[in-house]
Design a protein around this motif. Structure first.
Motif, short mmCIF file in Angstrom:
data_model
loop_
_atom_site.label_atom_id
_atom_site.label_comp_id
_atom_site.label_asym_id
_atom_site.label_seq_id
_atom_site.Cartn_x
_atom_site.Cartn_y
_atom_site.Cartn_z
N CYS A 112 0.83 -1.21 0.00
CA CYS A 112 0.00 0.00 0.00
C CYS A 112 0.87 1.26 0.00
O CYS A 112 0.59 2.23 -0.72
N ASP A 116 0.98 4.00 -3.07
CA ASP A 116 0.64 5.42 -2.88
C ASP A 116 1.80 6.33 -3.29
O ASP A 116 1.58 7.40 -3.87
N LEU A 129 -4.17 4.06 -0.59
CA LEU A 129 -4.16 2.63 -0.28
C LEU A 129 -3.80 2.39 1.18
O LEU A 129 -4.26 1.41 1.78
N THR A 130 -2.99 3.27 1.75
CA THR A 130 -2.60 3.10 3.15
C THR A 130 -3.77 3.31 4.10
O THR A 130 -3.65 3.08 5.31
N THR A 132 -6.88 1.92 3.34
CA THR A 132 -7.85 0.85 3.13
C THR A 132 -7.91 -0.05 4.36
O THR A 132 -6.89 -0.30 5.02
N TRP A 135 -5.62 -3.15 4.24
CA TRP A 135 -4.37 -2.93 3.51
C TRP A 135 -4.45 -3.58 2.13
O TRP A 135 -3.56 -4.33 1.73
N SER A 137 -4.35 -3.52 -1.81
CA SER A 137 -3.81 -2.79 -2.96
C SER A 137 -4.11 -3.56 -4.23
O SER A 137 -3.69 -4.72 -4.36
#
Length: 441
Positions: A112, A116, A129-130, A132, A135, A137
């Protein structure tokens, strides 16, 4: 084969492999006009990307347009953004994992983070993504599916053209494995991003405080056909794929070995606590590079993580001479990082993770050349990875921050989760690996 037949082995009818550390920089010479194999140009369906470009002259032109963006000075300007992302990860670990006895998969976290970073630098548009929940991706699945088909695409060259003739929705139904890959690179996101950049509709890129990779290309002196939508789309897949996978793996391998060796972990923590009294005030990348043991941990992680393990053949326009052998013009020759990193006369006990081998300006076997000359995780020569400084910056900031702020312990994770088991261009662990799992305190 090298143990049986010597340093030079004809590994197939059209290629010789040379296992000699002192000849590596001749094979991958910094000024050698060597091309790559034309037959492999389209195996990832991005033949116009700089990475894929076979012809030396065309590659040199394309690389020259991209390389300035990845200079040390430019990457230093992006370091605060990387630190901000790692701070977000730290906040999540504090609130969601510390003391919870809840396993965290570092592969996913680093995936992630890398996703990003590279999308922000490429398009000025982060996918967050960090943030989510699990985690997740999309790059993790997409890139893994892409590299896992590398050998099939390389040997059976009709596959890619055939796939391109099939409507994407039909192909995703017939071959579900390729769905995340197609969504990532063609059917939606990459195509839309490039189209918006070319039309000036990418609002984030306009308002960004930094230039992006593709703004760099659009503002370069490349001729119009070199900044077409298809070419930039190929470049996008290549840049994001390379920037994502190699950095994610390097961080994962380094973290595992640090945590699996209590003495190493203790010494690194002691250095970080002394250098960073306040864990909320992480020094700059330039300052972190001066920490010898942290640097040793990173170099050793790159060495045992290899970077790219698959040999990358070169073709010279003139004959090459090596210990009585003559390699004719146009005949492919190669070496690789795996063999380079396991020469015992250079790296004693080469399969062991030993950061100490990088301390106090170590030398190679001749006592003159720096040991770093033999660490080739980023390649060598005219095609050396131009994202090297970006990767170093991300790795330094991430390891220094997380190892200083938290205490980690491995959770049901053995060495097999970071061992090179299969060659999919980049090294991959044994199928079924659950990743490097840790508990956070």
């Amino acid at each position: 084969m090298h143990d049986k037949y010597g340093k030079v082995v004809r590994i197939n009818p059209w290629e010789v492999h040379i296992d000699d550390p002192e000849y590596f920089e001749t094979i991958y010479a910094p000024s050698g006009p060597y091309s790559k194999l034309k037959s492999l140009e389209n195996r990832f369906d991005m033949p116009q990307a700089t990475f894929s470009t076979a012809d030396h002259t065309l590659h040199k032109t394309r690389r020259a347009a991209l390389a300035p963006f990845f200079s040390t000075r430019r990457i230093q300007g992006h370091a605060p953004f990387m630190q901000n992302l790692v701070d977000k990860i730290s906040s999540r670990l504090t609130h969601e994992y510390v003391g919870q006895n809840k396993p965290l998969v570092l592969n996913d976290v680093y995936g992630c983070l890398s996703g990003d970073v590279i999308t922000h630098l490429a398009f000025a548009r982060s996918y967050n993504l960090t943030e989510t929940e699990k985690w997740e991706s999309p790059f993790t699945v997409a890139i893994h599916n892409m590299i896992s088909t590398a050998h099939w695409m390389g040997h059976f060259k009709f596959i890619v053209p055939t796939m391109n003739l099939i409507p994407k929705k039909v192909l995703m139904t017939l071959a579900p494995k390729f769905k995340p890959l197609i969504e990532f690179r063609l059917a939606s996101e990459m195509e839309r991003q490039i189209r918006e950049l070319l039309s000036g509709q990418n609002r984030e890129a306009k308002l960004a405080s930094h230039d992006t990779v593709f703004a760099e290309l659009l503002n370069s002196k490349l001729p119009p056909h070199e900044v077409s939508q298809l070419r930039l789309q190929n470049e996008a897949v290549s840049v994001i794929g390379a920037g994502f996978e190699t950095t994610r793996w390097a961080l994962t391998v380094s973290s595992y070995h640090i945590l699996a060796n209590p003495a190493i972990y203790k010494r690194l923590r002691e250095e970080l606590i002394e250098a960073i009294p306040d864990p909320n005030e992480i020094p700059s990348w330039a300052t972190l590079q001066n920490l010898p043991y942290l640097s040793g941990c990173i170099e050793e992680g790159l060495r045992v993580g290899y970077g790219v393990v698959q040999r990358s053949a070169r073709v010279a326009p003139f004959p090459l001479h090596y210990e009585g052998y003559v390699i004719p013009p146009g005949y492919p020759f190669s070496s690789d990082a795996f063999h380079m990193h396991h020469h015992e006369e250079i790296f004693p006990d080469s399969y062991a993770y030993e950061p100490e081998r990088w301390l106090d300006d170590p030398k190679g076997p001749d006592g003159v050349k720096s040991l770093s000359r033999y660490m080739v995780a980023f390649g060598r020569g005219t095609r050396m990875c131009f994202g090297m400084q970006m990767a170093y910056c991300e790795i330094y900031i991430t390891l220094a921050t997380l190892m200083r702020r938290f205490e980690f312990s491995l959770f049901e994770t053995g060495k097999e989760n970071v061992e090179f088991w299969q060659d999919f261009v980049s090294p991959q662990p044994k199928p079924g690996s659950l990743g490097v799992r840790v508990l956070v305190n």
